[in-house]
Design a protein around this motif. Sequence first.
Motif, short mmCIF file in Angstrom:
data_model
loop_
_atom_site.label_atom_id
_atom_site.label_comp_id
_atom_site.label_asym_id
_atom_site.label_seq_id
_atom_site.Cartn_x
_atom_site.Cartn_y
_atom_site.Cartn_z
N PRO A 1 35.64 12.88 31.78
CA PRO A 1 37.01 13.39 31.66
C PRO A 1 37.17 14.12 30.34
O PRO A 1 36.41 13.90 29.38
N TYR A 2 38.19 14.97 30.27
CA TYR A 2 38.39 15.81 29.09
C TYR A 2 38.48 15.00 27.81
O TYR A 2 37.83 15.31 26.81
N GLY A 3 39.28 13.94 27.82
CA GLY A 3 39.45 13.12 26.62
C GLY A 3 38.15 12.49 26.17
O GLY A 3 37.87 12.39 24.97
N ALA A 4 37.32 12.06 27.14
CA ALA A 4 36.04 11.44 26.81
C ALA A 4 35.08 12.46 26.21
O ALA A 4 34.28 12.15 25.33
N GLN A 5 35.16 13.71 26.70
CA GLN A 5 34.32 14.76 26.11
C GLN A 5 34.71 15.01 24.66
O GLN A 5 33.85 15.25 23.81
N ARG A 6 36.01 14.97 24.39
CA ARG A 6 36.47 15.11 23.00
C ARG A 6 35.88 14.01 22.13
O ARG A 6 35.42 14.25 21.01
N ALA B 1 26.62 6.05 28.73
CA ALA B 1 25.45 6.65 28.09
C ALA B 1 24.58 7.47 29.04
O ALA B 1 24.03 8.51 28.66
N ASP B 2 24.44 7.02 30.30
CA ASP B 2 23.56 7.71 31.25
C ASP B 2 24.26 8.78 32.07
O ASP B 2 23.63 9.46 32.88
N MET B 3 25.57 8.94 31.89
CA MET B 3 26.31 9.94 32.65
C MET B 3 26.08 11.34 32.07
O MET B 3 25.76 11.49 30.89
N LYS B 4 26.23 12.34 32.92
CA LYS B 4 26.15 13.72 32.45
C LYS B 4 27.39 14.02 31.60
O LYS B 4 28.51 13.69 31.98
N ALA B 5 27.18 14.67 30.48
CA ALA B 5 28.30 14.95 29.58
C ALA B 5 29.37 15.80 30.27
O ALA B 5 30.57 15.60 30.08
N GLY B 6 28.93 16.73 31.12
CA GLY B 6 29.87 17.60 31.80
C GLY B 6 30.72 16.91 32.84
O GLY B 6 31.72 17.48 33.30
N PHE C 1 26.38 19.71 25.54
CA PHE C 1 25.31 20.08 26.47
C PHE C 1 25.62 19.39 27.79
O PHE C 1 25.24 18.24 28.02
N ASN C 2 26.33 20.11 28.66
CA ASN C 2 26.91 19.49 29.85
C ASN C 2 25.88 18.90 30.80
O ASN C 2 26.17 17.91 31.48
N ALA C 3 24.71 19.51 30.87
CA ALA C 3 23.69 19.03 31.82
C ALA C 3 22.90 17.85 31.28
O ALA C 3 22.13 17.22 32.03
N MET C 4 23.06 17.54 30.01
CA MET C 4 22.35 16.42 29.41
C MET C 4 23.20 15.16 29.47
O MET C 4 24.42 15.23 29.64
N SER C 5 22.55 14.02 29.33
CA SER C 5 23.28 12.76 29.35
C SER C 5 24.12 12.59 28.09
O SER C 5 23.91 13.29 27.09
N VAL C 6 25.07 11.69 28.17
CA VAL C 6 25.90 11.38 27.01
C VAL C 6 25.03 10.93 25.84
O VAL C 6 25.20 11.39 24.70
N GLU C 7 24.09 10.05 26.12
CA GLU C 7 23.22 9.55 25.05
C GLU C 7 22.40 10.67 24.42
O GLU C 7 22.26 10.74 23.19
N ASP C 8 21.85 11.57 25.26
CA ASP C 8 21.03 12.65 24.72
C ASP C 8 21.86 13.61 23.88
O ASP C 8 21.37 14.20 22.92
N ASN C 9 23.14 13.80 24.24
CA ASN C 9 24.02 14.61 23.41
C ASN C 9 24.16 14.01 22.02
O ASN C 9 24.15 14.72 21.02
N VAL C 10 24.29 12.69 21.97
CA VAL C 10 24.41 12.02 20.67
C VAL C 10 23.10 12.16 19.89
O VAL C 10 23.10 12.42 18.68
N LYS C 11 21.99 12.04 20.59
CA LYS C 11 20.68 12.13 19.92
C LYS C 11 20.45 13.51 19.31
O LYS C 11 19.72 13.62 18.31
N THR C 12 21.04 14.55 19.89
CA THR C 12 20.84 15.87 19.31
C THR C 12 21.39 15.93 17.88
O THR C 12 20.92 16.71 17.06
N GLY C 13 22.38 15.09 17.60
CA GLY C 13 22.92 15.03 16.25
C GLY C 13 21.99 14.34 15.26
O GLY C 13 22.21 14.40 14.05
#
Length: 378
Positions: free
Chosen positions: A174-179, A166-171, A111-123
């Motif tokens: 860098p590519y490796g970090a998104q992986r 954690a507070d950065m936008k997922a989108g 979810f590119n527009a959401m924060s890194v932390e919120d992406n983890v929370k969706t799990g």
Amino acid sequence: MGSKLVTIPSKSMIPERDIDKSPILECINLGIQFGGLKAVDDFNLTIGKTEIAGLIGPNGAGKTTVFNLLTKVYQPTHGTILLDGKDTHGMNTMQVNKAGIARTFQNIRLFNAMSVEDNVKTGMENQFSYGMWSGIFRAPKYWKQEKVAHERALELLSIFNMADMADMKAGSLPYGAQRRLEIVRALATHPSLLLLDEPAAGMNPHETEELMRNIIKIRDEFQIAVMLIEHDMNLVMGICEGICVLNYGRIIAKGTAEEILEKGHAMYRELSPETAEFADFLWGNELLDVRSKEGKAPGGYCTEIPAYGAPFIFSNFNGTSDDVDVLTHEAGHAFAAYRAMRRGIPSDLWTPTMDAAEVHSMSMEFMAWPWAEGFFGK
């Protein structure tokens, strides 16, 4: 690597340390058919409770289709999937996830527009018990569970040294970090079997080495099984205990890394005397691959370095050294140079295109073989 593989009563092989536990996954005669095409057929596989398993094969072999069957993106045409002894027949994707299978994808799906932390929370959605009204009115139960989720998300992110993101936008990562974030989000579902679809894609060698360590760390800390699809044979041969080779939807080999490579070598030798010589050339380490050690090239080429007494292959295609197509093609040219050297032809008579047509045909044939990548990953 891990412990040795041992045979269980079902004739399957799992790591010795899991011998007293029931397998986490058993696929029995699994298959799916699209019209007249059998995309996966007679797929039989057993994975131990804490095994790191690999699924390899050429593009289009059906590897991702197997993952889609396991996660019920596709419903099998026939066969059985047992997850920790429980038949997943009739389950949908969400139910399979709740039962203990989590996955990542070839193409990043964050979810590119959401924060890194919120992406983890969706799990963690399956682990929240507060209702809609508690969430809307921010009841005490909501804050309590959100606090736990926040702490858990940071804990999981720290595995990949990503807590400070954690507070950065997922989108924006860098590519490796998104992986890596995809893997963290999958772990947040609290799986017993983690499926990784080409987790090293787009990563540089340093990131891949770190990924290998983290996969082992995940297995050891969470005591779960990991099954991965990967074309980076250094990764596969370095951490996978059991490896399954898939070609045209069917399993053609199973075993340890050493057994898979040896079987590939033997089968390729049987094709013809020429391919046998080529396989022996690669297998016997007559070919020394320096890759980036001797500098980079915009394409691939090979040459002889007298100090080493063997043909070297340079395969830094656009600055990378893991392109199997380029490796194999240039290995063919190196093989031609090797044959010329063995026949006593002076090196000043060699040309980069010596036996070009024959070598190109041979190397392309080899590249299409399911084991091609393994020769460059041992």
